[in-house]
Scaffold this motif. Sequence first.
Motif, PDB file in Angstrom:
ATOM      1  N   ALA A 223     -63.525 -91.841  64.563  1.00  0.00           N
ATOM      2  CA  ALA A 223     -62.850 -90.760  65.269  1.00  0.00           C
ATOM      3  C   ALA A 223     -63.293 -89.418  64.694  1.00  0.00           C
ATOM      4  O   ALA A 223     -63.538 -89.294  63.495  1.00  0.00           O
ATOM      5  CB  ALA A 223     -61.331 -90.910  65.135  1.00  0.00           C
ATOM      6  N   PRO A 224     -63.407 -88.398  65.533  1.00  0.00           N
ATOM      7  CA  PRO A 224     -63.772 -87.074  65.015  1.00  0.00           C
ATOM      8  C   PRO A 224     -62.702 -86.560  64.055  1.00  0.00           C
ATOM      9  O   PRO A 224     -61.505 -86.586  64.376  1.00  0.00           O
ATOM     10  CB  PRO A 224     -63.846 -86.206  66.279  1.00  0.00           C
ATOM     11  N   PRO A 225     -63.091 -86.140  62.873  1.00  0.00           N
ATOM     12  CA  PRO A 225     -62.096 -85.624  61.920  1.00  0.00           C
ATOM     13  C   PRO A 225     -61.383 -84.390  62.470  1.00  0.00           C
ATOM     14  O   PRO A 225     -61.972 -83.554  63.149  1.00  0.00           O
ATOM     15  CB  PRO A 225     -62.938 -85.271  60.690  1.00  0.00           C
ATOM     16  N   GLY A 226     -60.094 -84.325  62.192  1.00  0.00           N
ATOM     17  CA  GLY A 226     -59.315 -83.164  62.611  1.00  0.00           C
ATOM     18  C   GLY A 226     -58.832 -83.200  64.035  1.00  0.00           C
ATOM     19  O   GLY A 226     -58.306 -82.196  64.527  1.00  0.00           O
ATOM     20  N   THR A 227     -58.993 -84.298  64.739  1.00  0.00           N
ATOM     21  CA  THR A 227     -58.532 -84.412  66.124  1.00  0.00           C
ATOM     22  C   THR A 227     -57.552 -85.572  66.240  1.00  0.00           C
ATOM     23  O   THR A 227     -57.684 -86.579  65.546  1.00  0.00           O
ATOM     24  CB  THR A 227     -59.706 -84.638  67.090  1.00  0.00           C
ATOM     25  N   GLU A 228     -56.608 -85.425  67.117  1.00  0.00           N
ATOM     26  CA  GLU A 228     -55.610 -86.461  67.361  1.00  0.00           C
ATOM     27  C   GLU A 228     -55.843 -87.036  68.755  1.00  0.00           C
ATOM     28  O   GLU A 228     -55.190 -86.670  69.724  1.00  0.00           O
ATOM     29  CB  GLU A 228     -54.197 -85.882  67.232  1.00  0.00           C
ATOM     30  N   VAL A 229     -56.802 -87.920  68.850  1.00  0.00           N
ATOM     31  CA  VAL A 229     -57.144 -88.539  70.130  1.00  0.00           C
ATOM     32  C   VAL A 229     -56.658 -89.973  70.097  1.00  0.00           C
ATOM     33  O   VAL A 229     -56.979 -90.725  69.166  1.00  0.00           O
ATOM     34  CB  VAL A 229     -58.664 -88.486  70.391  1.00  0.00           C
TER      35      VAL A 229
ATOM     36  N   TYR B 205     -70.457 -90.149  61.716  1.00  0.00           N
ATOM     37  CA  TYR B 205     -70.645 -91.021  60.560  1.00  0.00           C
ATOM     38  C   TYR B 205     -70.919 -90.199  59.306  1.00  0.00           C
ATOM     39  O   TYR B 205     -70.555 -90.601  58.203  1.00  0.00           O
ATOM     40  CB  TYR B 205     -71.794 -91.989  60.822  1.00  0.00           C
ATOM     41  N   SER B 206     -71.558 -89.058  59.491  1.00  0.00           N
ATOM     42  CA  SER B 206     -71.778 -88.176  58.350  1.00  0.00           C
ATOM     43  C   SER B 206     -70.482 -87.527  57.908  1.00  0.00           C
ATOM     44  O   SER B 206     -70.218 -87.366  56.712  1.00  0.00           O
ATOM     45  CB  SER B 206     -72.810 -87.101  58.712  1.00  0.00           C
ATOM     46  N   GLU B 207     -69.630 -87.171  58.862  1.00  0.00           N
ATOM     47  CA  GLU B 207     -68.376 -86.510  58.533  1.00  0.00           C
ATOM     48  C   GLU B 207     -67.354 -87.473  57.940  1.00  0.00           C
ATOM     49  O   GLU B 207     -66.552 -87.081  57.089  1.00  0.00           O
ATOM     50  CB  GLU B 207     -67.803 -85.852  59.797  1.00  0.00           C
ATOM     51  N   VAL B 208     -67.363 -88.716  58.376  1.00  0.00           N
ATOM     52  CA  VAL B 208     -66.349 -89.679  57.928  1.00  0.00           C
ATOM     53  C   VAL B 208     -66.820 -90.453  56.698  1.00  0.00           C
ATOM     54  O   VAL B 208     -66.074 -90.600  55.715  1.00  0.00           O
ATOM     55  CB  VAL B 208     -65.988 -90.645  59.077  1.00  0.00           C
TER      56      VAL B 208
END
Length: 496
Positions: free
Chosen positions: A281-287, A246-249
Amino acid sequence: MVWQCSQVIATFLRYPTQEKVTMVNSPRLAFPAVTFCNLNRARMSKLNSSRFRFLSSELPFLFRREGNQNESTTPEGISVADDRQFAFALSRLTVQEQKELGHQLEDMLISCVFHGEICDQSFFTPILNHKLGNCYTFNGQRGSAMRTGPRDAEPDILNATKAGVSYGLTMELFIEQSEYIETLSTTAGVRVALHSQWEMPFPEEEGVNVPPGQESDIGVVKVHVHRLEEPFSSKCTRGHEIRNYYSEVYGMAYSQEACKKSCGQAKIIKNCGCRMWEFPAPPGTEVPLCNISETTVNHCVSLYEYKLSHDLLRCHCPLQCEEEIFELTLSSAQWPSAMYLDSFSRRLKNRRGTSSQSSENIRDNVVKLVVYYQQLNYELIEETPAMQLVDLVSSLGGLVGLWIGVSVCTVAEFLELCLSIITFSVRQALYREDDSPPNPYTICDPALQAPELSRHTSSSAPTQTPAHDAAPLLWSHQPEKHQQGYEFNPYMVDEL
């Protein structure tokens, strides 16, 4: 002494804490961020539009009537599987498409007044919630929905300079019940959550429901909590060393709830090979998103959602060191009143450009929300060390001084006391006499004795009486008393 000193040192190494509660008076307080969401996630008119017509094949229950509902429903009449399938279908849409499906701020906001001044849509920040759809935050991070990190720029935060209803936030909302989904939306109104500007709102868990047809007043009392970082017992954190999606997005600060949700997402990605739409979703990942239509994936996701909801995941999510809590007091009254209803209906017609509606229809669709501070002072709860280094040194010094004093001075004085008692007892035993002590009033001079005793004594040992002795002279003047048998008292002086 060694044992007591070790206990003091062990207590210090446990880093105990104590709470200090202070009432802080302030001429102004930062007004909390107010997030509200319509209890209906998607508008039915948009779901029936040609753009989203493809969803009807995936969500046939949207058009199912009451009599056609299956038996696996909750007491409210909603199928858990249907609700889950609906959320999964919407999660595969783009963020823009999801926002388009939800209720729009320009359609909901009738009026907004803060501290006596009009506030428009620029005072609100949109945020997409996985359960409630479009949510809007008043007095939040305006114009900064996405940031690289928290607090990289100060937002314009509104302050309250007085307490009371007239100096808070007043909003009139139109909830559009005609757009509600019949099979999913069983309650009507808005969900409201109060939080700090840097905290991620979770209205589905922390908010309160505000029903239509009423004026709901929310009185607020602010509580600020300050905790101590490790090694103290609370072991709080500021979130710098813990990954928080949540901090990253969203650029929000660390919170324990956000950490737990981020940890749950990480566990699902690691063990199920997909990500859940409920969490960012985690930034920088394609899940890829978890396809719950697959049995194995659905079982895996359900397992970890159960563990997350019951706090069974082994997640390192300590409490945040700085936390703002807003204690709420709710009250309500009918709104609009019977006398004001016609005037409000005309104002609503001019505002929305629609035809006049019945009084029941108006009360079913309008919500009035008032948020205000009950008092400008706030409660500050600080966690402070119960024992500091100076306290440790003082305690050790006191113990050492006590034991040194006892071993030298106190023991010597005690032995001296015992020796004195023994010496006194021995002396009393050695010099004790069997005869009774002499009577200090006994007359030892024979010349002062009674005449009978004098004569009796003189017969055996004659004694001469001095001429200056007054006793014989006194006796010579008392012949009558002597003859009558009176006993002589040498200390009694009769009249001459």
